[in-house]
Design an enzyme around this catalytic site. Sequence first.
Site, PDB file in Angstrom:
ATOM      1  N   CYS A   4       0.864  -1.185   0.000  1.00  0.00           N
ATOM      2  CA  CYS A   4       0.000   0.000   0.000  1.00  0.00           C
ATOM      3  C   CYS A   4       0.896   1.230   0.000  1.00  0.00           C
ATOM      4  CB  CYS A   4      -0.917   0.021   1.221  1.00  0.00           C
ATOM      5  SG  CYS A   4      -1.792   1.589   1.394  1.00  0.00           S
ATOM      6  N   ASN A  86     -12.837  10.187  -2.226  1.00  0.00           N
ATOM      7  CA  ASN A  86     -13.229   9.363  -3.367  1.00  0.00           C
ATOM      8  C   ASN A  86     -13.437   7.956  -2.840  1.00  0.00           C
ATOM      9  OD1 ASN A  86     -13.063  11.437  -5.261  1.00  0.00           O
ATOM     10  ND2 ASN A  86     -10.859  11.144  -5.518  1.00  0.00           N
ATOM     11  N   GLY A  92     -13.601   7.091  -8.614  1.00  0.00           N
ATOM     12  CA  GLY A  92     -12.227   7.311  -9.059  1.00  0.00           C
ATOM     13  C   GLY A  92     -11.196   7.044  -7.982  1.00  0.00           C
ATOM     14  N   HIS A  99      -8.535   8.037   2.554  1.00  0.00           N
ATOM     15  CA  HIS A  99      -7.841   9.318   2.686  1.00  0.00           C
ATOM     16  C   HIS A  99      -8.803  10.431   2.328  1.00  0.00           C
ATOM     17  CE1 HIS A  99      -7.319   7.710  -1.380  1.00  0.00           C
ATOM     18  NE2 HIS A  99      -7.351   8.962  -1.815  1.00  0.00           N
ATOM     19  N   HIS A 101      -8.978  14.172   0.694  1.00  0.00           N
ATOM     20  CA  HIS A 101      -8.324  15.248  -0.052  1.00  0.00           C
ATOM     21  C   HIS A 101      -8.703  16.579   0.585  1.00  0.00           C
ATOM     22  CE1 HIS A 101      -7.238  12.833  -3.723  1.00  0.00           C
ATOM     23  NE2 HIS A 101      -8.236  12.093  -3.283  1.00  0.00           N
TER      24      HIS A 101
HETATM   25  P1  AMP Z   1      -7.812   8.839  -4.993  1.00  0.00           P
HETATM   26  O1  AMP Z   1      -8.180   8.946  -6.446  1.00  0.00           O
HETATM   27  O2  AMP Z   1      -8.794   9.539  -4.098  1.00  0.00           O
HETATM   28  O3  AMP Z   1      -7.522   7.422  -4.573  1.00  0.00           O
HETATM   29  O4  AMP Z   1      -6.503   9.707  -4.848  1.00  0.00           O
HETATM   30  C1  AMP Z   1      -5.232   9.194  -4.715  1.00  0.00           C
HETATM   31  C2  AMP Z   1      -4.337  10.404  -4.718  1.00  0.00           C
HETATM   32  O5  AMP Z   1      -3.062  10.016  -4.284  1.00  0.00           O
HETATM   33  C3  AMP Z   1      -4.175  11.070  -6.084  1.00  0.00           C
HETATM   34  O6  AMP Z   1      -4.625  12.423  -6.021  1.00  0.00           O
HETATM   35  C4  AMP Z   1      -2.680  10.978  -6.350  1.00  0.00           C
HETATM   36  O7  AMP Z   1      -2.170  12.120  -6.994  1.00  0.00           O
HETATM   37  C5  AMP Z   1      -2.121  10.813  -4.954  1.00  0.00           C
HETATM   38  N1  AMP Z   1      -0.842  10.121  -4.862  1.00  0.00           N
HETATM   39  C6  AMP Z   1      -0.505   8.947  -5.449  1.00  0.00           C
HETATM   40  N2  AMP Z   1       0.761   8.623  -5.121  1.00  0.00           N
HETATM   41  C7  AMP Z   1       1.219   9.599  -4.303  1.00  0.00           C
HETATM   42  C8  AMP Z   1       2.449   9.828  -3.624  1.00  0.00           C
HETATM   43  N3  AMP Z   1       3.490   8.966  -3.732  1.00  0.00           N
HETATM   44  N4  AMP Z   1       2.579  10.952  -2.885  1.00  0.00           N
HETATM   45  C9  AMP Z   1       1.552  11.814  -2.782  1.00  0.00           C
HETATM   46  N5  AMP Z   1       0.367  11.650  -3.372  1.00  0.00           N
HETATM   47  C10 AMP Z   1       0.198  10.560  -4.137  1.00  0.00           C
HETATM   48 ZN    ZN Z   2      -2.442   1.467   3.553  1.00  0.00          ZN
END
Ligand code: AMP
Ligand code: ZN
Length: 113
Positions: A4, A86, A92, A99, A101
């Site tokens: 993860c 999300n 998406g 998490h 945003h």
């Molecule tokens: P979600 O679509 O809500 O699952 O968002 C996942 C988010 O994680 C996206 O906005 C990505 O840009 C962000 N993300 C993915 N990998 C990383 C990372 N290594 N560091 C920071 N953000 C990340």
């Molecule tokens: Zn995790």
Amino acid sequence: MENCIFCKIITGQIPATKFYEDDDMVIISDIDPKAKYHYLLLLKEHFPTLEAMTAKQGEKLAVALKKLPELAEKLHLEGGYRLVINQGEDAGQTVPHLHVHILAGQKMGWQPA
Ligand code: AMP
Ligand code: ZN
């Protein structure tokens, strides 16, 4: 949780810019910002979605969100901010570690993939 990406960030195996950290959560900047200021609030416990969330984890999420007003100046949230979860594939969600945003600044547009 093995494999993860957010768990790896939380444990320091993958680098990220951490703006805040306590026993239960960490706030990092999103690697692909959709707003002038775009952070991710990660609970340290791994669970994928709200369906999998326990009541105790829900309490931790509420406590984490309650911290945001205290962090407003540091995170540039004074002008207002948007919180987005999300939740699941149709929304998406790409990382199955729940998490939130945090989007702030003048451009808070959100274009789901
Ligand atoms: P979600 O679509 O809500 O699952 O968002 C996942 C988010 O994680 C996206 O906005 C990505 O840009 C962000 N993300 C993915 N990998 C990383 C990372 N290594 N560091 C920071 N953000 C990340
Ligand atoms: Zn995790």
